[in-house]
Design a protein around this motif. Structure first.
Motif, PDB file in Angstrom:
ATOM      1  N   MET A 143       0.825  -1.214   0.000  1.00 58.87           N
ATOM      2  CA  MET A 143       0.000   0.000   0.000  1.00 58.87           C
ATOM      3  C   MET A 143       0.858   1.262   0.000  1.00 58.87           C
ATOM      4  O   MET A 143       0.593   2.215  -0.705  1.00 58.87           O
ATOM      5  CB  MET A 143      -0.924  -0.006   1.224  1.00 58.87           C
ATOM      6  N   ILE A 144       1.904   1.277   0.840  1.00 59.92           N
ATOM      7  CA  ILE A 144       2.808   2.422   0.886  1.00 59.92           C
ATOM      8  C   ILE A 144       3.762   2.359  -0.303  1.00 59.92           C
ATOM      9  O   ILE A 144       4.298   1.296  -0.631  1.00 59.92           O
ATOM     10  CB  ILE A 144       3.610   2.433   2.199  1.00 59.92           C
ATOM     11  N   LYS A 145       3.969   3.502  -0.948  1.00 61.20           N
ATOM     12  CA  LYS A 145       4.869   3.579  -2.092  1.00 61.20           C
ATOM     13  C   LYS A 145       5.821   4.763  -1.929  1.00 61.20           C
ATOM     14  O   LYS A 145       5.464   5.781  -1.319  1.00 61.20           O
ATOM     15  CB  LYS A 145       4.078   3.740  -3.396  1.00 61.20           C
ATOM     16  N   ALA A 146       7.013   4.640  -2.500  1.00 61.30           N
ATOM     17  CA  ALA A 146       7.955   5.755  -2.488  1.00 61.30           C
ATOM     18  C   ALA A 146       7.357   6.934  -3.255  1.00 61.30           C
ATOM     19  O   ALA A 146       6.721   6.754  -4.291  1.00 61.30           O
ATOM     20  CB  ALA A 146       9.276   5.333  -3.117  1.00 61.30           C
ATOM     21  N   GLY A 147       7.536   8.139  -2.728  1.00 58.98           N
ATOM     22  CA  GLY A 147       6.996   9.334  -3.354  1.00 58.98           C
ATOM     23  C   GLY A 147       5.653   9.758  -2.802  1.00 58.98           C
ATOM     24  O   GLY A 147       5.194  10.877  -3.061  1.00 58.98           O
ATOM     25  N   MET A 148       4.996   8.885  -2.036  1.00 58.10           N
ATOM     26  CA  MET A 148       3.706   9.250  -1.447  1.00 58.10           C
ATOM     27  C   MET A 148       3.879  10.359  -0.421  1.00 58.10           C
ATOM     28  O   MET A 148       4.895  10.443   0.269  1.00 58.10           O
ATOM     29  CB  MET A 148       3.075   8.039  -0.748  1.00 58.10           C
ATOM     30  N   ARG A 149       2.855  11.186  -0.307  1.00 60.32           N
ATOM     31  CA  ARG A 149       2.852  12.225   0.709  1.00 60.32           C
ATOM     32  C   ARG A 149       2.185  11.681   1.972  1.00 60.32           C
ATOM     33  O   ARG A 149       1.153  11.025   1.902  1.00 60.32           O
ATOM     34  CB  ARG A 149       2.085  13.458   0.228  1.00 60.32           C
ATOM     35  N   LEU A 150       2.788  11.978   3.117  1.00 58.84           N
ATOM     36  CA  LEU A 150       2.218  11.605   4.402  1.00 58.84           C
ATOM     37  C   LEU A 150       1.898  12.862   5.195  1.00 58.84           C
ATOM     38  O   LEU A 150       2.655  13.842   5.160  1.00 58.84           O
ATOM     39  CB  LEU A 150       3.187  10.755   5.222  1.00 58.84           C
ATOM     40  N   THR A 151       0.799  12.833   5.919  1.00 59.08           N
ATOM     41  CA  THR A 151       0.493  13.855   6.908  1.00 59.08           C
ATOM     42  C   THR A 151       0.652  13.211   8.272  1.00 59.08           C
ATOM     43  O   THR A 151       0.129  12.123   8.521  1.00 59.08           O
ATOM     44  CB  THR A 151      -0.942  14.379   6.751  1.00 59.08           C
ATOM     45  N   LEU A 152       1.406  13.855   9.147  1.00 56.08           N
ATOM     46  CA  LEU A 152       1.678  13.321  10.478  1.00 56.08           C
ATOM     47  C   LEU A 152       1.079  14.243  11.529  1.00 56.08           C
ATOM     48  O   LEU A 152       1.188  15.465  11.430  1.00 56.08           O
ATOM     49  CB  LEU A 152       3.180  13.188  10.713  1.00 56.08           C
ATOM     50  N   GLU A 153       0.464  13.654  12.550  1.00 57.52           N
ATOM     51  CA  GLU A 153      -0.088  14.417  13.664  1.00 57.52           C
ATOM     52  C   GLU A 153       0.533  13.926  14.956  1.00 57.52           C
ATOM     53  O   GLU A 153       0.661  12.725  15.181  1.00 57.52           O
ATOM     54  CB  GLU A 153      -1.598  14.238  13.756  1.00 57.52           C
TER      55      GLU A 153
END
Length: 221
Positions: free
Chosen positions: A1-11
């Motif tokens: 599911m996770i791929k290189a280049g994906m954007r993540l939002t962290l809280e």
């Protein structure tokens, strides 16, 4: 599911806490249980954040199926690869929680929107939006309605960001629900977006997700 280049939002922090912070970053590399991310940028200060080892976070990302997923994570260290990276624990695909299934989630938003017919008569009316999602908008109107359900329309609106800048959009849509005004209530109009380009849809998802996080941090959701 996770791929290189994906954007993540962290809280980080508790939902009720005024110290709750939101960061954005990109996935640089990943293994079965580790995600390597670029140094996170604090959404409020627009500066790189130094997250201590052991910092617990909630990560959110948009999957290639256009669903939004979250998972709990923790900072496990730092490394130097092609660039300095932060290491996050990844609990695995089975621990992902989808916060968006068939429909796009809606967030409250009050802005002016211009609705124009795609038909030859070029009817135009203005509404005030009540909420918005990557799938459509709902709004209110006080004057005579110029459209019917299933009419094809063009929606023009400007989305404000945290810095006050505006994102101007022109989107195709279809009227899906109308509630006529009464003596004590304004009229209601719902429009479903149609034929939206993938890049625009992803931008809309990111916008509504960010707004959801902002409102939640302020205790308004």
């Amino acid at each position: 599911m996770i791929k290189a280049g994906m954007r993540l939002t962290l809280e980080s922090g508790h939902r009720e806490s005024t110290l709750r912070q939101t960061y954005r970053c990109k996935v640089v590399e990943f293994t079965e249980d580790v995600i390597y991310i670029s140094y996170p940028l604090n959404e409020e200060t627009q500066r790189s954040a130094f997250l201590l080892k052991g910092t617990k976070l909630l990560a959110t990302f948009i999957g290639y199926d256009q669903n939004v997923y979250t998972f709990p994570t923790e900072v496990t260290g730092r490394e130097i690869k092609a660039m300095p990276v932060v290491k996050l624990f990844y609990p695995g695909d089975k621990k992902l929680k989808s916060i968006q299934r068939r429909n796009f989630f809606r967030v409250p938003l009050t802005v002016k929107a211009v609705i124009e017919s795609e038909q030859e008569q070029q009817d135009v009316m203005k509404i005030m939006t009540k909420n918005i999602s990557a799938g459509g908008i709902a709004g209110s109107y006080h004057h005579s309605l110029l459209f019917n359900e299933k009419d094809s329309v063009v929606v023009r609106l400007s989305l404000p960001n945290r810095e006050g800048a505006l994102q101007h959009l022109e989107l195709k849509g279809e009227v899906v629900r109308i509630t006529a005004p009464t003596s004590c209530k304004v009229g209601q109009l719902s429009i479903k977006f149609m034929d939206m380009e993938k890049q625009t849809k992803e931008m809309m998802i990111r916008y509504t997700l960010k707004r959801q996080l902002d409102l939640r941090r302020k205790g308004l959701l």
